[in-house]
Design a protein around this motif. Structure first.
Motif, PDB file in Angstrom:
ATOM      1  N   PHE A   1      23.530  37.979  25.789  1.00  0.00           N
ATOM      2  CA  PHE A   1      24.834  38.698  25.460  1.00  0.00           C
ATOM      3  C   PHE A   1      25.565  39.009  26.595  1.00  0.00           C
ATOM      4  CE2 PHE A   1      26.889  42.971  24.983  1.00  0.00           C
ATOM      5  CZ  PHE A   1      27.458  42.529  23.920  1.00  0.00           C
ATOM      6  N   GLY A   2      26.744  39.065  26.679  1.00  0.00           N
ATOM      7  CA  GLY A   2      27.618  39.636  27.733  1.00  0.00           C
ATOM      8  C   GLY A   2      28.857  40.033  27.240  1.00  0.00           C
ATOM      9  N   ALA A   3      29.326  41.146  28.123  1.00  0.00           N
ATOM     10  CA  ALA A   3      30.472  41.717  27.658  1.00  0.00           C
ATOM     11  C   ALA A   3      31.326  41.917  28.852  1.00  0.00           C
ATOM     12  CB  ALA A   3      30.092  43.464  27.410  1.00  0.00           C
ATOM     13  N   PHE A   4      32.631  41.504  28.954  1.00  0.00           N
ATOM     14  CA  PHE A   4      33.557  41.593  30.022  1.00  0.00           C
ATOM     15  C   PHE A   4      34.323  42.854  29.923  1.00  0.00           C
ATOM     16  CE2 PHE A   4      32.892  37.176  28.997  1.00  0.00           C
ATOM     17  CZ  PHE A   4      32.759  36.603  30.171  1.00  0.00           C
ATOM     18  N   LEU A   5      34.051  43.850  31.076  1.00  0.00           N
ATOM     19  CA  LEU A   5      34.626  44.980  30.902  1.00  0.00           C
ATOM     20  C   LEU A   5      35.757  45.103  31.632  1.00  0.00           C
ATOM     21  CD1 LEU A   5      31.469  47.161  31.613  1.00  0.00           C
ATOM     22  CD2 LEU A   5      32.419  46.443  29.369  1.00  0.00           C
ATOM     23  N   GLU A   6      36.053  43.995  32.677  1.00  0.00           N
ATOM     24  CA  GLU A   6      37.280  44.024  33.439  1.00  0.00           C
ATOM     25  C   GLU A   6      37.151  42.742  33.990  1.00  0.00           C
ATOM     26  OE1 GLU A   6      38.482  45.469  37.886  1.00  0.00           O
ATOM     27  OE2 GLU A   6      37.426  47.057  36.563  1.00  0.00           O
ATOM     28  N   ALA A   7      38.493  42.184  34.112  1.00  0.00           N
ATOM     29  CA  ALA A   7      38.915  40.945  34.695  1.00  0.00           C
ATOM     30  C   ALA A   7      40.094  41.246  35.827  1.00  0.00           C
ATOM     31  CB  ALA A   7      39.070  39.854  33.992  1.00  0.00           C
ATOM     32  N   SER A   8      39.665  41.201  36.902  1.00  0.00           N
ATOM     33  CA  SER A   8      40.978  41.656  37.833  1.00  0.00           C
ATOM     34  C   SER A   8      40.986  40.720  39.071  1.00  0.00           C
ATOM     35  CB  SER A   8      41.048  43.178  38.421  1.00  0.00           C
ATOM     36  OG  SER A   8      39.904  43.410  38.965  1.00  0.00           O
ATOM     37  N   MET A   9      41.926  40.886  40.031  1.00  0.00           N
ATOM     38  CA  MET A   9      42.143  40.219  41.345  1.00  0.00           C
ATOM     39  C   MET A   9      42.158  38.604  40.916  1.00  0.00           C
ATOM     40  SD  MET A   9      39.771  42.257  44.079  1.00  0.00           S
ATOM     41  CE  MET A   9      40.483  41.223  45.311  1.00  0.00           C
ATOM     42  N   ILE A  10      43.021  38.272  39.874  1.00  0.00           N
ATOM     43  CA  ILE A  10      42.947  36.779  39.594  1.00  0.00           C
ATOM     44  C   ILE A  10      44.055  36.359  40.523  1.00  0.00           C
ATOM     45  CG2 ILE A  10      43.696  35.175  37.945  1.00  0.00           C
ATOM     46  CD1 ILE A  10      42.471  37.355  35.747  1.00  0.00           C
ATOM     47  N   ASP A  11      43.691  35.021  41.067  1.00  0.00           N
ATOM     48  CA  ASP A  11      44.532  34.515  42.023  1.00  0.00           C
ATOM     49  C   ASP A  11      45.896  34.153  41.356  1.00  0.00           C
ATOM     50  OD1 ASP A  11      45.802  32.388  43.826  1.00  0.00           O
ATOM     51  OD2 ASP A  11      44.103  32.917  44.956  1.00  0.00           O
ATOM     52  N   ARG A  12      47.058  34.373  42.250  1.00  0.00           N
ATOM     53  CA  ARG A  12      48.375  34.112  41.520  1.00  0.00           C
ATOM     54  C   ARG A  12      48.681  32.685  41.055  1.00  0.00           C
ATOM     55  NH1 ARG A  12      52.501  35.618  46.170  1.00  0.00           N
ATOM     56  NH2 ARG A  12      52.387  33.644  47.470  1.00  0.00           N
ATOM     57  N   LYS A  13      48.135  31.860  41.778  1.00  0.00           N
ATOM     58  CA  LYS A  13      48.107  30.455  41.259  1.00  0.00           C
ATOM     59  C   LYS A  13      47.873  30.370  39.747  1.00  0.00           C
ATOM     60  CE  LYS A  13      45.751  28.465  44.974  1.00  0.00           C
ATOM     61  NZ  LYS A  13      45.693  29.522  45.827  1.00  0.00           N
ATOM     62  N   ASN A  14      46.897  31.183  39.354  1.00  0.00           N
ATOM     63  CA  ASN A  14      46.177  31.119  37.950  1.00  0.00           C
ATOM     64  C   ASN A  14      46.974  32.071  36.882  1.00  0.00           C
ATOM     65  OD1 ASN A  14      44.683  29.331  39.244  1.00  0.00           O
ATOM     66  ND2 ASN A  14      43.240  30.714  39.586  1.00  0.00           N
ATOM     67  N   GLY A  15      48.233  32.670  37.452  1.00  0.00           N
ATOM     68  CA  GLY A  15      48.822  33.591  36.556  1.00  0.00           C
ATOM     69  C   GLY A  15      49.458  33.472  35.608  1.00  0.00           C
ATOM     70  N   ASP A  16      50.027  32.111  35.293  1.00  0.00           N
ATOM     71  CA  ASP A  16      50.849  31.885  34.259  1.00  0.00           C
ATOM     72  C   ASP A  16      50.439  31.248  33.151  1.00  0.00           C
ATOM     73  OD1 ASP A  16      50.227  29.688  35.684  1.00  0.00           O
ATOM     74  OD2 ASP A  16      51.919  28.733  35.868  1.00  0.00           O
ATOM     75  N   LYS A  17      49.232  30.784  33.004  1.00  0.00           N
ATOM     76  CA  LYS A  17      48.616  30.166  31.839  1.00  0.00           C
ATOM     77  C   LYS A  17      47.638  31.206  31.237  1.00  0.00           C
ATOM     78  CE  LYS A  17      50.404  25.889  31.979  1.00  0.00           C
ATOM     79  NZ  LYS A  17      50.926  26.046  33.259  1.00  0.00           N
ATOM     80  N   PRO A  18      47.525  31.233  29.952  1.00  0.00           N
ATOM     81  CA  PRO A  18      46.358  32.156  29.575  1.00  0.00           C
ATOM     82  C   PRO A  18      44.916  31.811  30.020  1.00  0.00           C
ATOM     83  CG  PRO A  18      47.736  31.219  27.599  1.00  0.00           C
ATOM     84  CD  PRO A  18      48.206  30.499  28.823  1.00  0.00           C
ATOM     85  N   ILE A  19      44.140  32.724  30.067  1.00  0.00           N
ATOM     86  CA  ILE A  19      42.801  32.689  30.911  1.00  0.00           C
ATOM     87  C   ILE A  19      41.457  32.865  29.841  1.00  0.00           C
ATOM     88  CG2 ILE A  19      41.359  33.677  32.453  1.00  0.00           C
ATOM     89  CD1 ILE A  19      43.519  33.431  34.346  1.00  0.00           C
ATOM     90  N   THR A  20      40.657  32.032  29.934  1.00  0.00           N
ATOM     91  CA  THR A  20      39.594  32.385  29.219  1.00  0.00           C
ATOM     92  C   THR A  20      38.221  32.110  29.994  1.00  0.00           C
ATOM     93  OG1 THR A  20      38.001  31.492  27.424  1.00  0.00           O
ATOM     94  CG2 THR A  20      39.618  29.891  28.277  1.00  0.00           C
ATOM     95  N   PHE A  21      37.121  32.948  29.602  1.00  0.00           N
ATOM     96  CA  PHE A  21      36.021  32.675  30.660  1.00  0.00           C
ATOM     97  C   PHE A  21      34.892  32.188  29.709  1.00  0.00           C
ATOM     98  CE2 PHE A  21      38.067  36.608  32.338  1.00  0.00           C
ATOM     99  CZ  PHE A  21      38.161  35.800  33.887  1.00  0.00           C
ATOM    100  N   GLU A  22      34.219  31.174  30.245  1.00  0.00           N
ATOM    101  CA  GLU A  22      33.055  30.635  29.404  1.00  0.00           C
ATOM    102  C   GLU A  22      31.608  30.932  29.994  1.00  0.00           C
ATOM    103  OE1 GLU A  22      32.808  26.154  28.291  1.00  0.00           O
ATOM    104  OE2 GLU A  22      31.807  26.278  30.244  1.00  0.00           O
ATOM    105  N   VAL A  23      30.894  31.199  29.245  1.00  0.00           N
ATOM    106  CA  VAL A  23      29.327  31.668  29.772  1.00  0.00           C
ATOM    107  C   VAL A  23      28.695  30.584  29.103  1.00  0.00           C
ATOM    108  CG1 VAL A  23      27.757  33.204  29.961  1.00  0.00           C
ATOM    109  CG2 VAL A  23      30.050  33.821  29.805  1.00  0.00           C
ATOM    110  N   THR A  24      27.698  29.894  30.112  1.00  0.00           N
ATOM    111  CA  THR A  24      26.632  28.870  29.736  1.00  0.00           C
ATOM    112  C   THR A  24      25.268  29.010  30.230  1.00  0.00           C
ATOM    113  OG1 THR A  24      27.307  27.552  31.435  1.00  0.00           O
ATOM    114  CG2 THR A  24      28.485  27.073  29.442  1.00  0.00           C
ATOM    115  N   ILE A  25      24.367  28.831  29.540  1.00  0.00           N
ATOM    116  CA  ILE A  25      22.864  28.888  29.817  1.00  0.00           C
ATOM    117  C   ILE A  25      22.307  27.591  29.618  1.00  0.00           C
ATOM    118  CG2 ILE A  25      22.278  30.328  27.971  1.00  0.00           C
ATOM    119  CD1 ILE A  25      20.067  31.361  29.862  1.00  0.00           C
TER     120      ILE A  25
END
Length: 1976
Positions: A613-637
């Motif tokens: 189980f994972g919970a994303f409490l904060e996502a900051s300091m995203i490099d500005r090159k990736n700032g224009d498109k929607p962002i998603t985080f994928e977790v794999t094991i």
């Protein structure tokens, strides 16, 4: 097994309020429910239950704390109750009523009633029942109506907590509670110690801590600074340690240098050996030596590599000996030896020196060893400096067995072993082909294939084997084993296992795994052979989506950190030691591949369902090159959660164990209302896409606000959690230890008091941790799936940790203030060992990857080891990040992350992770910050058990952050001027702010407070207080154009103040602290700052401490750092000595002409005077200036001082030339001398009695000594004589008594070689002494020496060593060990530069390098050297302003010079510089043939001497022996460069290496480095005094300069300087033997002990030779060889010095060796007589001295010897040139017909005699040989009978003789050869006479070669057996026919008959066939 606590009531409470209780056991806490509005009594009546995994110990503690509960603020403690569980453990039940104690350990009225019971196990560890996991059945009903989170913790009953309350698990660990503990039981008997302030009652605490067994030592207070006082000891550092850039895969420079010296005992007859040296794929060969089994090469090979360390250390070094290789044939391998580069690199100094490699034959493992090769191997990385032991004449007879080329601990006799690597199967392979082709195929054939054809390849020790290819299979089954045969233990550390995809074009790696053999074996006496598995190993590499050209292919090869799961492979490894005597054994070492028996599925563990189980409490300091498109985080094991080819539930276990699984489900249904969770719980592995928002111009953030997205994944793995648990326990211990050690280092660095206590605490914690491991790790031993390695590792880990725990306990007692540093080193070894043990070689659950995806592209990732997030009920076993919020910085994958790209943060995540068995799932939210509600997916409405898809936070706190940015120092130079325009940017959560930009500085003092308002933090108040979020500080360089450049980054945690706390000491205001700034992995300065996070209470900001600093109007609206935080300042004066500028380079192509130096510190400064013409005189005319400045009282906070050099151009323009920042002023702070110290003692006389300094030259004439010292000396001499005799008796009788050398024979080289021996002895003794000291330390820590200071202790050790080594009174004091040596005056040989011995000669004049230009980003290219644009010479002195008066009152105080009294003038001065170059060693080869032709080149100012015509041909260890005189004028010409060039016939000469010496610092130094002070004073001979000034004059001059009273001579042999009296001899002998009285000897003894003089004393430079490394600018940092030299300097205005010393290389002396071979006996008989069949031999003897090519000589042949006796009377003559000092013969010859000139070789003086059997037609047969070392060979036997084989093999004691001493020797010597079994056998004896003459004697007394005139030898008397068969022909014929050739004749007859038949058959065949055909 459980501990149950029933908390009944708490009475006599004060006031009215909400109460809550917290019960803690083993660090695991439960909270009670909140009782609202209770008055004086609180009836809790609650039961808490701890299921315990290991027996409860009698001294464990139970703690109950009672709080006043507050919704907004943190809870306020009322009191605490603690009890030791001893009685409970014994009786099982106890009821207690007792009072509480408050914060100050005072007893309060409030009392508590509690009952405790303990259910112990009945002898065994009970298995868990599911109730214990999932909450008690009986309580299920009541729990439903309460909040879901209630069920999280086992044993929390009846809605026992308010919804938001979190179980605070790390209770009882904070330092405050440690303090309370300390005061709870004061010991009456323990008085406080005087020397330690009573911060806490240390000793009581120690006691208590031991009683608690929980390591709560006072010393375990984290981080010495007060800031950390309230933070928990666990991972709550104020300085988080976060590594950003991968360092693994980056290529570096390496150099492997191998010297092949010689080989011995090679197996084979009459061979011509060549040694082949291979490193990786590079091969080099030595020259060929003919016909010898012990060739001498002394050839040096260098291999240069530029690869990543991993690749480098896996390369194999192979040394093999090949017999008779030439252009046409490759030769036959005699034997080889291999080891990997990593093994060499792990050696001390990264090298093996003069070690013997054992050769073995890989094709025949039953054979024994094939010989030895002596070699040096060194591996140098960039920046490693290697101490090469000094190259002297190696004469010591080598003890081969004692010096084998093997690492410590490897046995000399290694056995052959087989390594079986079994490859079973693989899973989860990625697809490796394009799906395009597959679709086409599918259309045609209609079948869907897996797109990968895997096979496994294993590399080990330079060999590789591979399995078969399994076509088209994602889950291939092999069941094959690959067998390697190698010596055990192998010298190769790692085995590489690679899954590859077979492809028609080229095979590519899918994934790579390295097996480290050290981790799967243990070489202790209870150790085990390497073993592994059967187990799964996980492989990681590039991302799984297939692309044709994978940019991250390197990752699949195992270079760099994998960024995605690739596959897992099931394998096992076993080793079997071979019995080589077994005849059935296949003797080759070829790799074999065989079938292996398959293993059952369950052998690697039972499949279990895991839940992540994972919970994303904060996502900051995203490099500005990736700032224009929607962002998603994928977790794999593993592959679960992967979008490309995610896995569903595995199929195999389903089929087999379906019954089982259903059963499990039933149990779960009955016990829990989770419904059929297995069915419809779909994994959610990625967060919903979201568009980032702007934080500032560089970074974006995702606006999660109060809705935090969650992910959950179900996965199935073999249940091997125990492995991970054990690793986690060790990791916990190691983390604690590392943190403690960092604290101790920080305390030592910042000079906080009592680091030794903290270290004791660390050790206490360590030993408790180790013993805790023993109790925890021993559980569940019965698993069937445990492999042999699991069992063995557990045993060895337990042994290791047990011994570590005991050692830690023992060490703890030995930690004293002065031993802290030494002990710290020892404890760091523990840390490495723990980390090593914790690394589990058998993987289980793969790592978790978090990928940031933008626009379906994978941008950046983070990798979290699964063990770090694994859950366990036992706290120590849980992963360190399990159920915690972890800050992750995402980085770019693979090579993209190298260099500057890798420094930018791609994203910063605050992520909560939990991984555990699905059945433990109800705990998964337990660690989240409280105050959330779960948001479920729509489908899961009725089911409580569904994990939330997001969390909605209702609780949030408002805070204000204040960042006090004071200053930074030593920043990175980002502009071309060598400076930067820095500003800092501070990030906290989603806000960022900048400081102002300060121009042109590397040490900005911002003095600015940044205030972040309206910060909303989610979660419970007290959690935020204990673990606030991380602050990121980035430093940038402002550019006028373009965007700011990144200069570095650091992390910090703020000190938190809650609204109900007071802003008062000790925590507030916070102190400034240094934070290390990193740029990639390199450090880039320090930041001095403090951070505080203040909660905004209900009253708003009015409650906060006011911000009332003076707002600087001139700086705009900038708030300075407030007063309580900024340092306290005092007035200091800084005096600057301006001496001069040197070596300034051009600026913008213009030369610097009128430079000036500006000094600035803390905003104040001073300018030097202007140099008007830099070319003419680069020195300043005003020497001393000063300025006053306000500096902090605390020296550690002193700002840096900046030195800048500007060039004043026309029209008032200034150009910056370069700058230097003095980062620490500490070494320039003036500290008044301690007048009480012994060498300030100026009252009374102190007699310093010298040993007789003049060695006794000739024994007959004793040097007369005056009355006062005679007695002393005589005793010395006699003692020493006795000593000598004793030694002589002990020594073997190989050397007869040495006569004193004749004065005329001695030269400078005698002195040099004697000194080198001395130096070697000293080094040995130092090592021995170091070991002794260690032992002593261990034994008598409390002995009489226990209470000394460190230095004194060292002194004592030295004294004792001296006593041991008391010896002849040579001038080295008593450090020269006794040797059977003639007495020779010595000089000091320094194995390093003179500067390093005398502190760079910066005793008063310092050199500051001026830098300019950017620091390059590529680590490889930029070195500081390239940025140096010149040097500033001068000095600084810092002191508080009113100066102590005694300074200014001192005699001759000149106020213009301030503190720099008595410095010489800096006017130009002319000097004669005399450079003596002795020799070079280990030069880097410059020519193709692996050699060089070196010559010396010297540059000083405009003088450039190139000694080109005297180059030395083809030598890497040339002896130059030259002196050069150069006239120079300081200061213009002060940098001397001595270079070694390689002479080339065509083209320019190449620089091999050069060394630079700053002569000016030497010249002006107080150590008097102009001309070394000799050991004795003599007026003639080899030791003549070199200095134009005599010792008396030097002494007078020194006394005058230092204003010392003296020197007063008299009576003879005595001199008084200040209050020290020196004695010594008073007479001297001139060349005619006349004696005169003189004061020079005593003056010299005073000079040699000048450091004993009070106030001005310092050691003077002795007569010496220094060894300087040669460096080449093209290969920065890697030594290219060493040069031995020394430099004398004489001022031209003084009397001229004498002629230079003659140090030209010794010319070899010409000798002639005459060898007469008289007879042989017992020679083996090789031939059978052709006619008579008798055994006989045709003997001749061959001999040579230099080499078979050059001068071999043969006797005539003694035919047909029937008894092995031969008579020769034959004389050989060998003229040769011999160097006695090195015991080598010198040969000059051309290497080949193409050589330009002759090459000089030095070879050992060895005479070889061989016997041969002469054959007429075939090659002669070799029968036997002996090799006699002319310096020490066994004395010949008197008769042939007494001559035995043992004489040559050294098995019997035979007197050894030297032909150079005996001149004439005659006797019998044995001749040996090896038989089939490689054993020596005696093959003959030779009687010979050796006679040595010098060339002159030989000329006077000539003799003939062989038996010729003059002085012919008589003809030998040989029997005429050679012609027997003439006399008896019939007998011979009968013999021939009957015995010898009977069968041959019969065979020939039969063959003839056969041929006849065949011929007849063929003849008659055609006719017969015709008949048949025609039917006739």
């Amino acid at each position: 097994m459980a501990l149950i606590v029933h908390l009944k009531t708490i009475t006599e409470l004060k006031g009215k309020g909400d109460r809550i209780a917290k019960v803690t056991f083993r660090g695991h806490s439960f909270y009670s429910r909140v009782l609202e509005n209770c008055e004086d009594e609180a009836e809790f009546d609650e039961t808490f239950r701890w299921p315990v995994g290991s027996n409860v110990d009698g001294n464990e503690m139970l703690e109950i704390q009672v709080f006043n509960y507050s919704k907004v603020f943190s809870n306020k403690i009322i009191g605490t109750f603690r009890m030791v569980l001893q009685q409970v453990v014994e009786e099982g039940y106890l009821e207690v009523t007792d009072t509480l104690i408050d914060d100050n350990n005072a007893i309060i009225k409030t009392s508590i009633c509690v009952e405790v019971r303990y259910q112990a196990a009945d002898g065994t560890v009970g298995s868990w029942n599911d109730g214990e996991f999932l909450g008690d059945d009986s309580l299920q009903g009541e729990e439903k109506d309460s909040q879901e989170t209630d069920g999280l913790l086992p044993g929390s009953h009846r809605g026992s907590r308010q919804p938001g309350e979190k179980s605070f698990r790390r209770a009882g660990r904070s330092v405050f509670s440690a303090m309370k503990l300390g005061k709870s039981r004061p010991h009456k008997e323990e008085q406080q110690r005087q020397d330690e302030p009573a911060v806490l009652e240390m000793e009581d605490l120690d006691r208590l801590a031991i009683r608690l067994g929980d390591g709560l030592d006072p010393d375990s207070i984290s981080l010495a600074s007060v800031t950390a006082l309230t933070t928990n000891v666990s991972n709550k550092r104020s300085k988080p340690d976060i590594k950003m850039e991968p360092s693994a895969g980056r290529p570096m420079d390496f150099q492997v240098s191998i010297t092949v010296i010689e080989a011995r005992q090679l197996v084979g007859l009459n061979m011509d050996p060549v040694v082949c040296v291979e490193v990786g794929d590079d091969k080099k060969y030595t020259s060929m030596k003919e016909s010898t089994n012990c060739p001498y090469y002394n050839e040096y090979f260098v291999f240069d590599f530029h690869v990543s360390p991993d690749v480098m250390f896996d390369k194999i070094i192979r040394i093999s000996v090949i017999h008779s290789k030439n252009l046409l044939r490759s030769g036959t391998l005699v034997g080889s030896f291999k080891m990997d580069v990593g093994t060499v690199y792990l050696q001390p100094e990264h090298q093996f020196h003069h070690k013997w490699a054992i050769l073995s034959d890989p094709d025949d493992i039953s054979a024994g060893l094939k010989g030895y090769v002596k070699c040096d191997i060194a591996v140098v990385g960039k920046g490693d400096n290697i101490k090469t032991p000094h190259k002297a004449n190696e004469t010591e007879e080598d003890d081969i067995e004692g010096n084998l080329l093997l690492p410590e601990g490897v046995p000399a006799e290694r056995q052959w072993a087989r390594f079986y690597v079994k490859i079973y199967r693989a899973e989860g392979l990625p697809r490796m082909n394009t799906s395009l082709m597959a679709n086409v195929k599918k259309a045609f054939i209609g079948e869907n294939k897996d797109l990968v054809d895997p096979y496994v390849q294993v590399f080990f020790a330079g060999q590789k084997g591979k399995t078969s290819v399994q076509k088209s299979s994602y889950e291939p089954l092999w069941n094959e084993q690959i067998v390697f045969t190698d010596l055990f233990p192998p010298l190769c550390k790692r085995m590489k296992v690679q899954i590859r995809d077979s492809d028609k074009v080229n095979d590519v790696a899918i994934g790579t795994h390295f097996i480290d053999l050290r981790k799967i074996s243990n070489d202790g006496d209870k150790g085990f052979l390497p073993t592994l598995g059967p187990a799964w190993v996980n492989m990681y590499g590039s991302t799984r989506n297939y692309t044709l050209l994978d940019e991250h292919q390197d990752l699949n090869e195992g270079l760099g950190e994998g960024v995605s799961f690739r596959a897992r492979l099931m394998l096992s490894l076993a080793v079997e030691i071979l019995d080589t005597s077994n005849p059935e054994l296949t003797s080759s070492t070829e790799v074999q591949v065989e079938q292996a028996t398959p293993v059952s599925d369950s052998c690697t563990g039972k499949m279990e369902e895991f839940f992540l189980f994972g919970a994303f409490l904060e996502a900051s300091m995203i490099d500005r090159k990736n700032g224009d498109k929607p962002i998603t985080f994928e977790v794999t094991i593993g592959n679960y959660g992967n979008q490309v080819d995610g896995m569903s539930r595995p199929q195999r276990p389903r089929k087999k164990e379906s019954g089982d699984e259903e059963e499990v489900d039933l149990i779960q249904n009955s016990s829990d209302d989770e419904g059929d969770e297995g069915g419809d719980l779909v994994s959610v592995s990625s967060s919903p896409p979201m568009r980032p928002q702007i934080t500032d111009r560089n970074y974006f953030h995702l606006p999660y606000l109060d809705r935090k997205p969650c992910i959950y994944i179900k996965s199935w793995w073999q249940d091997q959690r125990r492995r991970l648990y054990n690793a986690n326990i060790m990791d916990h211990i190691a983390d604690k230890l590392e943190e403690g050690l960092n604290d101790v280092q920080e305390m030592i660095k910042t000079e906080k008091s009592y680091p030794e206590r903290r270290l004791r605490g660390v050790l206490e914690e360590l030993s408790c941790g180790c013993f805790r491991f023993l109790s925890l790790a021993d559980k569940d031993q019965s698993q069937s799936s445990r492999t042999r390695l699991d069992r063995e590792r557990l045993k060895s880990c337990m042994r290791e940790l047990e011994s570590m725990g005991q050692q830690a306990k023992a060490l703890r007692a030995q930690v004293k203030r002065h031993t802290v540093r030494d002990k710290l080193k020892l404890v760091q070894n523990f840390l490495q060992k723990l980390r090593f043990l914790a690394d589990e070689p058998q993987h289980s659950i793969p790592d978790v990857f978090i990928w940031m995806m933008s626009n379906n592209k994978r941008i950046a990732y983070a990798r979290v080891p699964s063990k770090d997030v694994l859950f366990s009920i036992v706290e120590e076993e849980a992963g360190k990040d399990c159920a915690k919020v972890k800050t992750l910085f995402l980085k770019l994958p693979g090579k993209r992350g190298f260099g500057s790209a890798g420094w930018t943060v791609q994203a910063k995540l605050e992520l909560y992770l939990w991984l555990g068995l699905n059945k433990q799932r109800k705990d998964f939210l337990c660690g989240l910050p409280c105050g959330f509600e779960e948001v479920k997916a729509a489908q899961g409405l009725g089911l409580q058990s569904f994990p939330p898809i997001s969390l909605c936070y209702t609780k949030k706190q408002a805070f204000q952050l204040r960042a006090h940015m004071y200053q930074a120092r030593s920043l990175f130079a980002a502009d071309s001027s060598g400076l930067s325009d820095p500003f800092a940017r501070v990030f906290f959560i989603t806000q960022s702010q900048c400081t102002e930009v300060l121009n042109e500085t590397l040490c900005p003092t911002w003095d600015q407070m940044l205030v972040f308002d309206n910060l909303e933090l989610y979660g419970e108040a007290h959690e935020l207080r204990d673990d606030p979020p991380i602050i990121v500080i980035e430093i940038y360089d402002q550019d006028t154009m373009g965007k700011a450049d990144f200069m570095g980054r650091t992390f910090a945690k703020p000190v938190v103040k809650m609204a109900d706390e007071d802003y008062c000491p000790p925590r507030f205001p916070p102190q400034l602290e240094y934070y290390q700034i990193y740029r990639g992995n390199a450090t880039a300065g320090d930041l001095l700052a403090a951070f505080e996070l203040l909660q905004i209470g209900p009253a708003g900001k009015a409650d906060l401490p006011p911000i009332n600093g003076p707002v600087d109007t001139d700086r705009g609206p900038i708030m300075p750092v407030p007063l309580g935080i900024r340092p306290v300042l005092s007035k200091y004066r800084i005096e600057v000595l301006f001496w001069g500028l040197r070596d300034l380079k051009r600026v913008n192509l213009a030369q610097v002409d009128r430079p000036r130096v500006d000094i600035e510190c803390a905003g104040r400064g001073v300018q030097s005077s202007l140099i008007h013409n830099y070319k003419k005189n680069p020195n300043f005319n005003t020497l001393v200036k000063w300025f006053e400045v306000d500096l902090p009282e605390n020296e550690l906070l002193h700002p840096p001082l900046n030195i800048r050099v500007v060039d004043c151009r026309a029209f008032g323009r200034y150009t910056l030339v370069g700058s230097h920042a003095v980062s620490s002023l500490r070494r320039f702070i003036y500290r008044p001398p301690d007048r009480s110290s012994p060498n300030w003692n100026t009252t009374g006389e102190i007699v310093i009695n010298m040993e007789p300094e003049v060695p006794v030259k000739k024994l007959e004439t004793m040097v007369k000594l005056d009355a006062s010292s005679e007695a002393v000396v005589k005793v010395d001499v006699t003692e020493e004589e006795k000593d000598k005799k004793k030694k002589k008796k002990k020594g073997t009788s190989e050397e007869p008594e040495e006569e004193e050398p004749d004065e005329s024979m001695l030269d400078w080289w005698s002195k040099y070689f004697a000194s080198i021996d001395t130096m070697k002895e000293q080094l040995k003794h130092q090592e021995a002494a170091a070991v002794d000291a260690e032992d002593k330390e261990e034994t008598d820590t409390e002995g009489p020496k226990g209470n000394m200071k460190g230095k004194e202790k060292a002194k004592v050790a030295k004294e004792e060593k001296k006593k041991k080594v008391q010896n002849q009174g040579q001038g080295q004091g008593s450090e020269v060990p006794e040797k059977k040596k003639p007495k020779i005056d010595e000089l000091k040989v320094y194995p390093k530069e003179l500067e390093s011995e005398f502190d760079n000669f910066e005793d008063w004049l310092h050199t500051f390098n001026l830098l300019r230009g950017k620091i390059g980003d590529d680590e490889d290219s930029s070195t500081e050297e390239e940025r140096i644009v010149g040097r500033f010479k001068g000095s600084l002195c810092v002191y508080k302003v009113p100066l102590p008066e005694d300074i200014s009152r001192e005699a001759g105080y000149d106020p213009t010079y301030g503190m720099f009294q008595g410095i010489p003038s800096n006017d130009p001065i002319n000097v004669l510089v005399r450079v003596y170059v002795v020799r070079a060693t280990d030069l880097h080869p410059a020519d193709i043939n692996g050699k060089a032709d070196p010559y010396i080149a010297i540059r000083l100012g405009k003088t450039d001497i190139r000694d080109k015509e005297n180059y030395i041909s083809k030598q890497l260890n040339p002896v130059f022996g030259k002196s050069f005189d150069i006239e120079a004028s300081f200061p213009m010409e002060s940098m001397l460069t001595v270079a070694v060039y390689d002479w080339d016939l065509v083209g320019t000469d190449d620089l091999i290496g050069e060394t630079k010496i700053d002569l000016e610092n030497r010249y002006y130094s107080k150590h008097r480095a102009t001309c070394g002070i000799a050991q004795t004073y003599s007026v003639h001979g080899y030791n003549i005094w070199r200095d134009p000034m005599k010792p008396t004059q030097i002494l007078s001059q020194l006394c005058k300069e230092g204003k010392v009273d003296g020197p007063h001579f008299g009576p003879p042999g005595r001199v008084k300087v200040a209050n020290r009296v020196f004695t010594g001899p008073s007479e001297i002998e001139d060349e005619n033997g006349q004696r005169k009285t003189t004061d020079e000897h005593v003056a010299l003894s005073a000079l040699r002990h000048w450091e004993d003089i009070p106030r001005v004393g310092c050691p003077l430079v002795p007569e010496h030779v220094e060894t300087r490394p040669l460096l080449n600018p093209d290969k920065p940092g890697i030594e290219q060889g060493r040069l031995e030299l020394w430099v004398d300097m004489f001022p031209m205005d003084m009397p001229a010095p004498g002629t230079p010393l003659d140090i030209s290389p010794r010319k070899p002396k010409k000798y002639e060796l005459r060898v007469i071979v008289w007879n042989t006996d017992e020679v083996v008989l090789e031939d059978d007589d052709f006619f008579t069949g008798e055994k006989s031999s045709d003997i001749f003897v061959r001999g040579w001295l230099k080499g078979q090519q050059e001068d071999k000589q043969d006797t005539d042949v003694h035919y047909h010897s029937l008894t092995g006796e031969g008579n020769f009377n034959w004389r050989y003559l060998f003229p040769f040139d011999y160097l006695a000092a090195e015991e080598k013969i010198v040969i000059s010859k051309k290497e080949s017909m193409f050589s330009w000139d002759e090459t000089e070789y030095k070879i050992p003086a060895r005479l070889t005699l061989q016997i041969w059997d002469a054959d007429h037609f075939s090659a002669d047969d070799f029968l036997g040989a002996i090799e006699l070392d002319l310096n020490r060979f066994p004395r010949g036997a008197k008769t042939a009978k007494q001559c035995s084989m043992e004489m040559a093999t050294g098995e019997v004691e035979v007197p050894l003789v030297s032909i150079f001493k005996q001149k004439r020797v005659k006797g019998w010597w044995p001749l040996l050869a090896r038989n089939e079994n490689d054993e020596f056998e005696l093959t003959g004896k030779v009687e010979a006479e050796l006679h040595l003459l010098t060339a002159e004697e030989a000329e006077k007394n000539p003799v003939g070669l062989a038996r010729n005139e003059p002085d012919p030898l008589e003809k030998p008397n040989r029997p005429d057996t050679a012609f027997v068969w003439f006399l008896n022909p019939l007998k011979s014929i009968k013999y021939l026919i009957c015995t010898r050739y009977k069968w041959l004749i019969i065979k020939i007859v039969l063959a003839l008959l056969g041929l006849l038949m065949l011929a007849l058959f063929l003849y008659s065949l055609p006719g017969y066939m015709v008949k048949k055909l025609l039917g006739a």
